[in-house]
Design an enzyme around this catalytic site. Structure first.
Site, PDB file in Angstrom:
ATOM      1  N   ASP A 156       0.862  -1.182   0.000  1.00 21.69           N
ATOM      2  CA  ASP A 156       0.000   0.000   0.000  1.00 21.69           C
ATOM      3  C   ASP A 156       0.894   1.226   0.000  1.00 21.69           C
ATOM      4  O   ASP A 156       1.674   1.426   0.929  1.00 21.69           O
ATOM      5  CB  ASP A 156      -0.905   0.005   1.232  1.00 21.69           C
ATOM      6  CG  ASP A 156      -1.787   1.244   1.271  1.00 21.69           C
ATOM      7  OD1 ASP A 156      -2.595   1.418   0.340  1.00 21.69           O
ATOM      8  OD2 ASP A 156      -1.648   2.049   2.217  1.00 21.69           O
TER       9      ASP A 156
ATOM     10  N   GLU B 231      -1.905  -1.426  -5.944  1.00 21.38           N
ATOM     11  CA  GLU B 231      -3.175  -0.938  -6.454  1.00 21.38           C
ATOM     12  C   GLU B 231      -2.965  -0.387  -7.847  1.00 21.38           C
ATOM     13  O   GLU B 231      -1.920   0.184  -8.143  1.00 21.38           O
ATOM     14  CB  GLU B 231      -3.693   0.203  -5.576  1.00 21.38           C
ATOM     15  CG  GLU B 231      -4.308  -0.254  -4.300  1.00 21.38           C
ATOM     16  CD  GLU B 231      -4.736   0.939  -3.466  1.00 21.38           C
ATOM     17  OE1 GLU B 231      -5.787   0.840  -2.840  1.00 21.38           O
ATOM     18  OE2 GLU B 231      -4.024   1.949  -3.452  1.00 21.38           O
TER      19      GLU B 231
ATOM     20  N   CYS C 129     -12.816  -4.602   5.293  1.00 21.16           N
ATOM     21  CA  CYS C 129     -12.106  -5.319   6.349  1.00 21.16           C
ATOM     22  C   CYS C 129     -11.358  -6.496   5.724  1.00 21.16           C
ATOM     23  O   CYS C 129     -11.950  -7.289   4.996  1.00 21.16           O
ATOM     24  CB  CYS C 129     -13.091  -5.818   7.391  1.00 21.16           C
ATOM     25  SG  CYS C 129     -12.343  -6.960   8.573  1.00 21.16           S
TER      26      CYS C 129
ATOM     27  N   CYS D 181     -12.957  -9.996   7.360  1.00 21.37           N
ATOM     28  CA  CYS D 181     -14.256 -10.586   7.035  1.00 21.37           C
ATOM     29  C   CYS D 181     -14.870 -10.026   5.759  1.00 21.37           C
ATOM     30  O   CYS D 181     -15.908 -10.515   5.310  1.00 21.37           O
ATOM     31  CB  CYS D 181     -15.225 -10.364   8.193  1.00 21.37           C
ATOM     32  SG  CYS D 181     -15.614  -8.617   8.453  1.00 21.37           S
TER      33      CYS D 181
ATOM     34  N   CYS E 135     -13.135  -3.391  13.293  1.00 22.79           N
ATOM     35  CA  CYS E 135     -14.281  -4.060  12.682  1.00 22.79           C
ATOM     36  C   CYS E 135     -15.032  -4.860  13.750  1.00 22.79           C
ATOM     37  O   CYS E 135     -14.431  -5.404  14.672  1.00 22.79           O
ATOM     38  CB  CYS E 135     -13.790  -4.985  11.581  1.00 22.79           C
ATOM     39  SG  CYS E 135     -15.113  -5.849  10.729  1.00 22.79           S
TER      40      CYS E 135
ATOM     41  N   CYS F  85     -15.990  -7.697  13.572  1.00 20.25           N
ATOM     42  CA  CYS F  85     -15.530  -9.087  13.602  1.00 20.25           C
ATOM     43  C   CYS F  85     -14.350  -9.262  14.551  1.00 20.25           C
ATOM     44  O   CYS F  85     -13.877 -10.378  14.750  1.00 20.25           O
ATOM     45  CB  CYS F  85     -15.140  -9.562  12.210  1.00 20.25           C
ATOM     46  SG  CYS F  85     -13.561  -8.931  11.631  1.00 20.25           S
TER      47      CYS F  85
ATOM     48  N   ASP G   6      -3.357   1.237   6.947  1.00 25.45           N
ATOM     49  CA  ASP G   6      -2.574   0.950   5.749  1.00 25.45           C
ATOM     50  C   ASP G   6      -2.259  -0.533   5.654  1.00 25.45           C
ATOM     51  O   ASP G   6      -2.220  -1.113   4.570  1.00 25.45           O
ATOM     52  CB  ASP G   6      -1.278   1.770   5.741  1.00 25.45           C
ATOM     53  CG  ASP G   6      -1.556   3.267   5.694  1.00 25.45           C
ATOM     54  OD1 ASP G   6      -2.617   3.642   5.168  1.00 25.45           O
ATOM     55  OD2 ASP G   6      -0.718   4.052   6.189  1.00 25.45           O
TER      56      ASP G   6
END
Ligand SMILES: [Zn+2]
Length: 410
Positions: free
Chosen positions: A192, A276, A328, A331, A348, A350, A357
Site C-alpha cells: 500500500d 493498487e 475489512c 471478514c 471491525c 468481527c 494501511d
C-alpha cells in the site's frame, strides 16, 4: 522483455550545440504538428492521422536540409508518434469522463529518442579503452559505460539533458525470462503506497523515505520559493533558477537510488508483488494532499518492482484500487461509516483491529491472489513488466511512456 540502462554522456562542445539545435528543431516540429492538427479540425472538422503527418514531415525534411533535415528521420517521426499518443490519451480521457488535458505547445524539449535503433544507436569502442555512443546524424559521443551493457540488442536510445548533465538511456531487447511457475507464490506481498508511510507491506513492515532524501526535498521546496520571490527576468532569479534545477536533479537521483534499493529487496524476497492500479485516479478525493512529490516516488517504485519481478520470473500484479481502504481484510465487511483520512486504525465488529494501511495492504494481496492461476480465485492473465521504454512527456502516467525517473535498471 526490455531492459533499460542509463549512462552518463560527455558530448564535445560541438556535439552539445548540435543536440541543443536538434531539440529546437523538434520543438518546432511538435508545435507545428500540433497546430496543424488543431487547424485541420477547426477548418475542416478533420482529424489528421499520424501517417498524414509523417508524410508531411518527409517532404519538409527533404527541402529543409539545414533545419529539421539535420535530425535523424526516425527521431523526428518519434516526436510525431508522441503527439499522436498524446491525442490518443486525450480522447480516451474524454471518453472516460476524466479531466482530459489537451496536448500542449512546448516551450522546451530536453530529450530525443531513436525509437528503433537498427544500428542507428550503438556503443562502440573509442580510443584507449574508452567507449563512444554512435548516433546517426550526431556522430560518436563520449559515454561512460559504468557497467557492462546487457547482452541484448539495442531497441531504443534516448538522449536527454538534465540541467547541465547529459545522459543516454538505452533499452535492450532481452530474451523473455521463463514465465512464473504455475504453483502458488511462496512469499507474496501486497504493497500500500501512502502518505503517512511511503509504503506499508502486508507483512506489517513499513518503508519510510530516508532522512537525506527528505532534507533534499526540503531544500528543493525552499529553492522553489526563492525563485518565485525574485523579479521575473532578473539576474538573481536566473541564478536561483539554476540552483533550483540542481536541487531537482539531486532529488531525482536520490529518489531513484532509494527506489532501486527498496525494489531490489522486495524482488529478492518475494515472488509476487501486488499494488493498487492507480492508472485511474482513484485518489481524486484526497488529491490535494502533497501529491506531486509522493507521486513521483510511487510511480518509480511500481515500475521498478514490475520489471525486477518479471526479470526474476516472479509476478507483478495490479488490482483495482476501489475499496481497499474501506474493506475489512478479515471478514470483507465495509467500514460503516466510511473511514476518514484521520482514522489511522481499522476497527471491525468481527474483532479485527489493525493499522489502516496494513489493512489495505492485506486487501491488495488478497485481491492479487484471487487474480492469479493457482491462487484462491478464478484465473485471469497476470499483468507483467512495463512496456518498452519511451520517454517524453513529464506527465506521470503508466501508458506508453513510463515516468523517466524509473527507467534505470540496476
Ligand atoms: Zn471484519
Amino acid at each position: 522483455m526490455y531492459q533499460p540502462q542509463k549512462y552518463r554522456l560527455y558530448p564535445f562542445p560541438n556535439q552539445e550545440r548540435e543536440l541543443l539545435r536538434q531539440f529546437e528543431e523538434l520543438r518546432f516540429l511538435w508545435n507545428h504538428a500540433l497546430e496543424q492538427r488543431i487547424e485541420a479540425w477547426r477548418k475542416e472538422k478533420r482529424s489528421l492521422s499520424h501517417v498524414d503527418q509523417c508524410r508531411d514531415l518527409a517532404r519538409w525534411r527533404a527541402y529543409d536540409k539545414e533545419g529539421i533535415g539535420r535530425v535523424y528521420g526516425h527521431v523526428a517521426q518519434d516526436s510525431l508518434a508522441r503527439l499522436h499518443d498524446a491525442f490518443g490519451h486525450f480522447f480516451r480521457r474524454v471518453r472516460e469522463g476524466v479531466r482530459p488535458g489537451f496536448p500542449r505547445y512546448k516551450r522546451e524539449i530536453t530529450s530525443l529518442t531513436y525509437p528503433d535503433s537498427n544500428g542507428s544507436a550503438a556503443i562502440v569502442p573509442g580510443r584507449n579503452g574508452t567507449r563512444r555512443l554512435r548516433l546517426s546524424m550526431l556522430g560518436e559521443l563520449p559515454i561512460e559505460v559504468h557497467r557492462e551493457p546487457p547482452a541484448g540488442r539495442v531497441k531504443t536510445c534516448t538522449v536527454e539533458r538534465e540541467g547541465d548533465r547529459w545522459f543516454a538511456i538505452l533499452t535492450y531487447e532481452m530474451e523473455d525470462p521463463p514465465s512464473p511457475p504455475s504453483t502458488p507464490p511462496s512469499a507474496p506481498i501486497g504493497v500500500d503506497l501512502g502518505l503517512s508511510h511511503l509504503a506499508t507491506l502486508s507483512t506489517g513492515e513499513t518503508v519510510e523515505p530516508p532522512k537525506f532524501l527528505r532534507r533534499a526535498e526540503e531544500r528543493l521546496r525552499r529553492a522553489q520559493r526563492v525563485v518565485s520571490r525574485r523579479t521575473k527576468g532578473s539576474h538573481r532569479r536566473e541564478k536561483a533558477r539554476e540552483r533550483l534545477a540542481r536541487c531537482h536533479a539531486k532529488v531525482r537521483d536520490q529518489r531513484r537510488d532509494f527506489a532501486h534499493k527498496v525494489t531490489s529487496t522486495w524482488a529478492a524476497r518475494h515472488d509476487l508483488i501486488a499494488f493498487e492500479d492507480l492508472s485511474v485516479p482513484s485518489m481524486l478525493g484526497d488529491a490535494h494532499l502533497s501529491r506531486s512529490i509522493s507521486d513521483a516516488g510511487w510511480g518509480m517504485l511500481r515500475q521498478m518492482a514490475a520489471y525486477k519481478e518479471t526479470r526474476r520470473s516472479g509476478r507483478y500484479v495490479e488490482v483495482p484500487a476501489s475499496g481497499t481502504t474501506q474493506t475489512c481484510s478479515g471478514c470483507g465487511r465495509l467500514h460503516d461509516p466510511p473511514l476518514t483520512l484521520q482514522d489511522r486504525t481499522y476497527v471491525c465488529p468481527c474483532g479485527l483491529h489493525m493499522d489502516r494501511d496494513l489493512n489495505a495492504a492485506r486487501n491488495i494481496l488478497a485481491r492479487a491472489l484471487a487474480k492469479i492461476p493457482g491462487g484462491t480465485g478464478e484465473s485471469t492473465p497476470v499483468e507483467t513488466g512495463p512496456p518498452p521504454h519511451r520517454k517524453g512527456r513529464r506527465v506521470r502516467s503508466k501508458k506508453r511512456e513510463p515516468p523517466r525517473d524509473s527507467e534505470v535498471a540496476r
